[in-house]
Design a protein around this motif. Sequence first.
Motif, PDB file in Angstrom:
ATOM      1  N   THR A 103      -2.983   4.750   5.008  1.00  0.00           N
ATOM      2  CA  THR A 103      -3.357   5.363   3.736  1.00  0.00           C
ATOM      3  C   THR A 103      -4.803   5.853   3.835  1.00  0.00           C
ATOM      4  OG1 THR A 103      -1.892   3.847   2.557  1.00  0.00           O
ATOM      5  CG2 THR A 103      -3.589   4.983   1.262  1.00  0.00           C
ATOM      6  N   ARG A 141       0.828  -1.192   0.000  1.00  0.00           N
ATOM      7  CA  ARG A 141       0.000   0.000   0.000  1.00  0.00           C
ATOM      8  C   ARG A 141       0.870   1.251   0.000  1.00  0.00           C
ATOM      9  NH1 ARG A 141      -0.187   2.710   4.786  1.00  0.00           N
ATOM     10  NH2 ARG A 141       0.730   1.655   6.584  1.00  0.00           N
ATOM     11  N   TRP A 177      -6.839   8.787  -3.479  1.00  0.00           N
ATOM     12  CA  TRP A 177      -5.780   8.597  -2.501  1.00  0.00           C
ATOM     13  C   TRP A 177      -4.460   9.115  -3.080  1.00  0.00           C
ATOM     14  CZ3 TRP A 177      -7.698   4.654  -5.440  1.00  0.00           C
ATOM     15  CH2 TRP A 177      -6.793   3.927  -6.229  1.00  0.00           C
ATOM     16  N   CYS A 204       2.428   7.025   3.772  1.00  0.00           N
ATOM     17  CA  CYS A 204       2.571   8.467   3.958  1.00  0.00           C
ATOM     18  C   CYS A 204       3.936   8.768   4.574  1.00  0.00           C
ATOM     19  CB  CYS A 204       1.462   9.002   4.861  1.00  0.00           C
ATOM     20  SG  CYS A 204      -0.200   8.713   4.212  1.00  0.00           S
ATOM     21  N   ASP A 221      -0.395   8.252  -3.761  1.00  0.00           N
ATOM     22  CA  ASP A 221       0.651   7.225  -3.821  1.00  0.00           C
ATOM     23  C   ASP A 221       1.952   7.910  -4.234  1.00  0.00           C
ATOM     24  OD1 ASP A 221       2.272   5.035  -4.139  1.00  0.00           O
ATOM     25  OD2 ASP A 221       0.754   3.834  -5.204  1.00  0.00           O
TER      26      ASP A 221
END
Length: 600
Positions: free
Chosen positions: A79, A70, A110, A73, A112
């Motif tokens: 996340t 995943r 989100w 951060c 990434d």
Amino acid sequence: MRQRAMRCATALSRVAVVGATALAFAGFGLNGVAAQECSLPAAPSCGSPRTPMDYAASHLAPSVYDKSDRPKCASGGPTVVEVQLRLKRINKIDQKSGTIAFRGHLWMWWTDPRLQFSGTADGGCLDAVVLEPKEIAQVWTPDIFIDNTDAIPESPPSASLEVQPDGRVYYSREMQASVKIRFDLGKLPHDNQTASIVLASYSKDISKLRLVPRGGVVGPGTSGVGISSASLSSGSWDFTADTDGNGFETPGTVVVDDGFDYLTLQFPFKRKMRFFQVEVMFPAMIFLMLAYMQFFVDPTAAPARATLACIPVLIMRTLSNSVYAMLPESAQQMWLADVLTSFTMMCSLVAVEYGIVQFCLMIEKSRKAKRDGLKDTAPVAKKLIEQAHKENFKLSDLLEKYKPTETKKLPKSQSLEGTQGKSEQQQKANAGAAAGSGDVVVECAAGEDELVEMWLPSQVAQDHEVWERDLLFLKYAAKKFSDYDRDNSFSLAPNEVRRLLNAFNIYMSTNWVAEVICMYLRDQGRPTPVDQTLVLIDFSMLCGLLIDIDKYLLVTKRSTWLGWFQSMSLSQTVDVICRALWPVALIVVLIIFQLCLPNY
């Protein structure tokens, strides 16, 4: 680039067919346009990636990007995934199975950091990268599932993924699903429902992934925009959040359960009552009116009364079955079901009332038979009345003279000899009269020469040829006279006579009876008081009145409500009371259910 080159070639071919002078004139300008339009652009001077394929090759290669990991951060926290459902259509709302089928798009956002690239502001060629489905499979996406789904789609949904230079990801996938919801049918058909779509991560708890409505805050609570819907329509439901017909937005609610975020997306909808008003309530009211009409049908018309009493019960039961056919099998108490049950009970009471009326008719028939029997013996009764007046006897005392007399003990054979000279018909008549008089002839199972007690006909009855069968109804009238002559004055007042007349199926008000008595007495040459309510009548006069009562029934005295009820038979009284009370009861029932509606 290929399309621009093809357009240039087509233009040049058309120019070749034009005249030489025109071609020479237009060629300069055309050559200039063609050179400007059809020239290939120079290779860009921006940095990589130049195309989505370049981006996939440089950023999504397994050696560079691990899709099973995943995004992390900078702070090392979970996340954060923002979620929003875009509703496009409601396919079906099935309250029997408790499901709602819908179609739309699930949008997620989100960040990434591994997917960052240089945008045009930083010398790159692209400000966004839109990946094809085969390339999306190489990118980490949240494992979001519908927790309250009723059916899993058979084919994988279509999806789209867009990456921004700073690593922000926008992911959209088609969603066509059926979810289980709880229908609160207590106020049916005035019910308001709420559809809930519960989303959660299949494998990531809150330490790794947090679900948030679009624009909401992390953690439990209601915030943001969970559902963004286009304008929805349904023949049976109103979507109350769509106030202006342009769609609606509703917030999302996050609940943490067993260490996982559960995001609930909800939207309200309300039932359109027209179907139940037209197909259930209106027919129910029609058949309630039909049941009420039977109170106005002649009670002696048994087929008509029975039909009007029974059919509404069956119709109410059919309406209840039709309502339950579209609802789940549940123990929940429902307003509409209770209303129909009450209507069914009211229709059943109509049928019960008809049974009571028939019982009253049986009583009236028995009373009428006694009156008809008295009229059949009118010649004998009048002869006895005349005899009583002539001999200055009371008729009741005269009847005692016609009773059988008890003798001493006689041989049993003598009782047989007394019948040998009479016809078989006369013997049967005398036996029936003796049985009807209530006197018991005691016979012993002894020999013919043994002595037994015997009843013998009265000598007065034999002289006047008055048989006991002719005295039966006079004796019944005498018994009733004695029952109502409670002060033993040997006379009855109008109110007492009214009740005695009821025993012969004659129904009159007290004032009406008083006037009839006075008229009859004056016809017999007797004076009557000015105040007719003070009149009294003895038994002999009463028997004469009973015989001739039909001649005086044209007189009507119903000046009061009491007099009106007194002049009605039992069956008529029951019908009249039900005519007045049944609509009142129906209105009260409707008011009670309307007041109780908020409590369902």
